[in-house]
Each structure stands twice: as C-alpha cells, then as structure tokens.
Scaffold this active site. Sequence first.
Site, short mmCIF file in Angstrom:
data_model
loop_
_atom_site.label_atom_id
_atom_site.label_comp_id
_atom_site.label_asym_id
_atom_site.label_seq_id
_atom_site.Cartn_x
_atom_site.Cartn_y
_atom_site.Cartn_z
N THR A 1 -8.43 -6.56 -2.82
CA THR A 1 -7.89 -7.50 -1.83
C THR A 1 -6.59 -8.09 -2.35
O THR A 1 -5.58 -8.15 -1.62
CB THR A 1 -8.91 -8.60 -1.51
N ASN B 1 -12.89 2.29 5.28
CA ASN B 1 -14.10 1.78 4.64
C ASN B 1 -15.31 1.75 5.55
O ASN B 1 -16.43 1.70 5.08
CB ASN B 1 -13.85 0.37 4.09
N GLN C 1 -11.64 3.47 -1.08
CA GLN C 1 -12.75 4.36 -0.75
C GLN C 1 -12.42 5.82 -1.07
O GLN C 1 -13.28 6.69 -0.95
CB GLN C 1 -13.15 4.22 0.72
N HIS D 1 -15.27 -1.93 -8.61
CA HIS D 1 -16.70 -1.96 -8.29
C HIS D 1 -17.13 -0.94 -7.24
O HIS D 1 -18.31 -0.83 -6.94
CB HIS D 1 -17.15 -3.38 -7.91
N THR E 1 -4.58 -14.70 -17.17
CA THR E 1 -5.05 -14.07 -18.41
C THR E 1 -5.75 -12.76 -18.09
O THR E 1 -6.59 -12.70 -17.18
CB THR E 1 -6.01 -15.02 -19.13
N CYS F 1 -18.72 -11.58 9.96
CA CYS F 1 -17.84 -12.73 9.78
C CYS F 1 -18.38 -13.57 8.64
O CYS F 1 -19.45 -13.30 8.10
CB CYS F 1 -17.74 -13.55 11.06
#
Lengths: 360, 411
Positions: free
Chosen positions: B70, B155, B183, B207, B243, B355
Amino acid sequence: MARLIAALSGGVDSAVAAARMVDAGHDVTAVHLALTRNPALHRSGSRGCCSLEDAHDAKRIADALGIAFYIWDISEQFHSEVVDNFVAEYAAGRTPNPCLRCNERIKFAAMLQRALALGYDGLVTGHYATVQRDATGGVTLHRSRDIAKDQSYVLGVMNSLQLQHSYFPLGDSLKSEVRAEAAQRGLLVADKPDSYDICFIADGDTGGWLANFLGSRPGIITDETGETLGTHDGIYRFTIGQRKGLALSRPAANAQPRYVLGIDAASNRVTVGAKERLAVTVLQCSAPIFCGSNPPTVWEGSVQVRAHAPEVAATIITTDDTERVLVQLHSPIIGVAPGQTAVCYDGSRVVGSAMITATS
Amino acid sequence: MQIYLDHAATTPMLPVAIDAWQLAAAEIGNAAALHAAGRNVRRIVEESREQIAAAVGAHPAEVVFTSGATEADNLAVLGIARARRAADPRANRVLLSAVEHPAVHAAAWQLAAEKFEIVEIPVGRDGGLQLAALQAEMAANPVQVALLSCVWVNNEIGVIEPIPAVCDMAATAGIPVHSDAVQALGVLPVSFNAVAAELSAISISAHKVGGPVGVGALLVRRTTPIVPISYGGGQERQLRSGTLAAPLVASFAAALDEVVRERTARVAALYKLRNKLTQGLIALGAEIIGGVSEMELPPGETSDASAIGLATPVELCRPTQAPHICYALFPGHRAETLLMLLDDAGVAASAGTACSAGVVRPSETLLALGYPTRAALSGVRFSLGWTTTQDDIATLQAVLPTVLARSKAAI
C-alpha cells in the site's frame, strides 16, 4: 443447548446478554447489524449502534467471549422498512416510533428469519423484558424487573412465533447489575453511555434531518377557530403536545403557553391551543399485533403510548374482525399523536399493540 | 478442521521466512548507525536487498523498502505523478486501469484533489485492459500523461493484465508505467528489467509470498522522476524514511528467494488445484470469472501441459488467469451469508472487498467488468497457496452443497 445468534450493538446490554447465554452453555454466534452503508466513524454521545466504533466494540466483545463474529448488512431493508416509513409518517402528519418498527420489521423479522434459515434456533438481544415459556410451548412477554429500563414497550410488536425464538437474558436484572457484571467480566464497554436517540439521526435534530428528505413545505399555524397565528416550514417539524419552536406572532389572550393540538397533512396546517385541550380519553387504533393469544373482545387492562410513559388503566375493545382496537382510558392523558403505538398490558404481561390513528 | 483458502489476502509464512526473521530479530543495532552493531544489521538489510533484487530481476539500488505494498503504491502514484508535473506542468493526467487495488485507486483519486485529471481505462468482460482505449488516451496527447498505473494481476479475480503490451505502448509515448505486482509475484515470472525499460516501478509485498506482514518494496528505476511522500531521515534513497526493519526484510528475502526458485512447480500444482476447484464449483452452479477455455500458460511459461503435471491439455481457465485465484459467482446468493456459513464449516474464503466496518461491498472489480450490483454481491474469492492440498478442495466441495442450500433459504 441451542444454537443462537446474539445481536451485538456494541453496547453493554447486548454484550452481557450474549455473555450469559455463552455461560449457560449455548452455541452463540455474534452478529452486528450494519444499518447504514455510510456509517459515521465515531460514536457521538448517546446516539448509538451505527458507527464504525460501535461495530468495532461489538467485535471486541465477541473476541472477549470467544465467539465468532459477523456483520450483516441489512441497510437496504432498514432503509426501506424503517427510514422510508419514518419519513412518510412524518410527511403524513403522524409521529412514528422507528425503534418499534425496527423490532417488528428488522430485528425480529429479517434478522430472525435469516438466523432460522441459516440453521440457528433463535436470537439473543439485550432488551430489558422477559419471555415466559410454559410447559405447552406457549410464550408470553412481560415487563422487566428493572422498571426504569423496561423495554417491553418497544417489543410490543412481536408475535408468538417471534417470541418463541427470542431470548432476553437481562429481563430479571437491574441495569446497575448489568453494568457491574460487564465490568466484572472485563468488558471494555462496561461504562459506555446508553443509547436513547434515534440511531440514524446523527445529530439528534429530527426536524433538520427530515428537511433533507421533505424540503421546505410552508404552511400556516392557526388556533382552534381557524385564525392564523403564524407560519411553519413543514408539518413534519411538529408533534402533538409540542410547545417549543412554534414562533407564533402574538401571545394567547390569556398569556398561557400554547401547544400543538393537531397536524393536518391535507391542508398542511398546524393547530395550536391551550394545554387542557391536549387531554384525550379515547384512542382509536389499527392493525393490532398480539404477543400471544388474542385477548377477549372487551377487557380491562392498561395502556402505554410511549417508551417510558406512565401506564394508564383502560377498557380495551377489539373489533370482531380484529382489524381495529378502541382504547377507553380511565383517566385522560396528554400529548398523544397519531402514529404512536399503544401497547396494552394485563398486569406485567404485554398483550399486544396497535397504531394510534385518532384520539378524542 | 480449518481449510484456508484466502491466500490472496495473506499466505502463511514459510518456515525459511520464520527462521530468517528469528535470526535477524536477535541482532542489535540500527542499520543507519556507524558502529559495529549497526554495520552488522546493515549487512543483513543489504544482503536481503540483493537477494530480493536478484529474485525479481532488478538492481539492488532499485529496491526501496516500504511498510508494504500500500505504501509502495502510494509512493509510486503520488511520487511519480508529482515529480513529472513539477518537471513539466503539462503532465497533468494519470491513467489507471478500472480494476486497480484500492491502494492505487485511492492514491490516484487523491491526486484529483491536486487538480490532476484521473482517467480510468476500461476493461473487458474478462477483466483484461482494453488496449485500444489505452492507446487512444495515450496517443491523444502523450506529454500530458504523467503516469500510467496498471495492476499486473488483479487481487479479486486474478486476471493477468498485458503488462508487456502496456509497456510497449507507453514506451512509444515516453510515459512511465507503474504496476502493482503483489499478486503476480511468485506466480508469474516477474522480472523488472526484462519487461521493458518503460516499466518504471512495481510494488511488491512480503506477506503474499510467505514472508511477514509489514514489509514490501517499490522497485523503481534510478532514472524515474519521483519525489517522497513522507519525510524524515531519508534512509531509502531519500525517497522513504524510517528505520529499516532488518528482521522483516531478511524474512521477506528468504521467502521470495524460495518462492521464485520453486515457482514453476508451485504454479503447476496451483493450476491443478484450481482446475479441480473450478470443475466442482461449476457443477454446483457457480459462474467462474476467468472461467472456462482452453488453457495456455502465462507469457514466459513452458506450454507443454504434461511438463508441469497437468493431466490433459484442455484445462479450465483462460490464458490470462492466474492460478491461485478462483472467483466464483453464486447467482441468487449473497457473499456475506456464504462466507459466514463457510467460516462455520471451517473454510476461510473472502469476498474481495469489505468496508472498514466489515460489511461486504459489491466487488468494484466485478462492477468494472460490467456485472450488475447483485451479481457483484454474490461472489466469493477462493485463493490457493503453498499449503493448499487436494484434500482441502475436496473438503470444500463436500461442505458446499449444504452451505448453498442454507444460504438459499436465508435470502
């Protein structure tokens, strides 16, 4: 053990209700109803159950109870059955109670039906009321032990079938006990404020909210003789017995305050007059719903016309076709508006309800 | 018994990724520090960066670590569009496909508030980008286009977009291209430098490939105009501050390395699983998006079906269908109810879009494909991954008839 859906609003009552049913060994699944497609982000004061914060609280309650949690989007039905009806009733000059309508058409109808269809046995809610079940499977609805919190009025629209599948585990508790229990169980919502206002009107300004739907519909305000005393922006901004917000051009001859006595949608006119003219002793009602078997055609009981209004002794007469109910009050009451629901009691038992169509 | 069929949402961490995380987590030091401890952690980060770059055909300097895809999508869309317009005020339009992930879609529409013109390029009924429409938008006035962003694999439905063809078109017009490749990674032969020089940036996430949640990267060329979207120490090429999370990037690298090395065998297994699933779902009345046609493999794959272990040459998906996503429409049902019943039966699937309150929304992707709202509320995404077995698919198929019967009754 029953398989039950617990309706979690995100508030303390439904949380404790669900917790008690889990403790009792039932297989409980939590469901939070999404009643609007555009929920507010945060809760504001006492207006509850439609914000993302409430949905989050409901989820966290389910986590604490170790039960599955789902959101059911029931916003379409809620809008068509409750919100549209609310607007239409005000437009027609009546004063509806959307909570009753929601219980009749959404919670104990659409939601309960979905639960049953999905293989569940019934619905658990945090209402303060009691369902008594007899040996033959008959059910009756009663007031709760906590009279100050009693919610049997808003459940007076439930029929036997709905009652059979409904569980109100808080009926024998005081609100203070429920809060204490929530705290003792470590539920984060133990101190959450109660909900009082209409959940879908975020700022509590019903007139302003209705204006978005109904716009400006100017008309006149008259006294009982028909003399014009002022103007209004829409009859939906008034309810019978209202005193504030009339903005009349001159005071009454006797300088006494004036109250809304009548709202006439056909002529778009609001009639005002003295307080004593508000008193009524006869309620004509339609479309009764009986919470169990039908009562005798004529019986002596009591009637309540608003949530938390006092109960008034009455003779209650049902027409032969059971389409209408006539309530003859033994003492007058004031501020009764068409559109309100009269709920009839026989002692603590809720006998049924009907919508008030006219008063005299 | 838990049947996990939501790998496109997140896939279980690979054992190598967990090991790598644990090893790096035990180290002390800030990767930006000048002392020995810092240097030691920095080495972990840079070795991971090199490993990731090698796995995706990029130069290590092109790897900008972020908190996830994102952030990478936001950095690419906002950062490139703003940099391009700063250099040339005429570059005021952002093109994107109509089936973008919300991270791209919402970032692009944020640019609308900055007076950028946002143009969504339509897709066909199969979800494939309409190249003629894209060509028309780009050819009209190429200097006005600041950026084109097109998802590599959607996705929700798993359609593979024609990124090489898109890049060819953009190259002619001199337009930078960003692609959300989340994806596609580990499923297609994603190679940053092999596609085209006009592929300026791609977003990837750990992930979804068996790495940890909380880390991703933007692969972005050194020549691509881009400005930061958040500010601080500028640790990552002055583009991204914060960091560096050594355990996360080490774990990401370990997972990606394994997934890319084993990709061909894994993809073959996924296609077999998807085909079995698809056959079963169709038999139960579902409509499968990316559904039924003779299978060809995605670009760059061997086309010999037997070589990748497929039983017959005729298989059940389009050439543009990714193997790990199976989006099924159940006419007359509601995804909300199906997901609840499946969950109760121990099957984890999803509806692609919910949502923030958890309400199942009509799938934006399905709406973009031209399906009506009711259909877009009836879809369930089953997504497969490295832990999925034939038994999982068989169990799903065993519980589905009861789930569908109950769901039908609840309408």
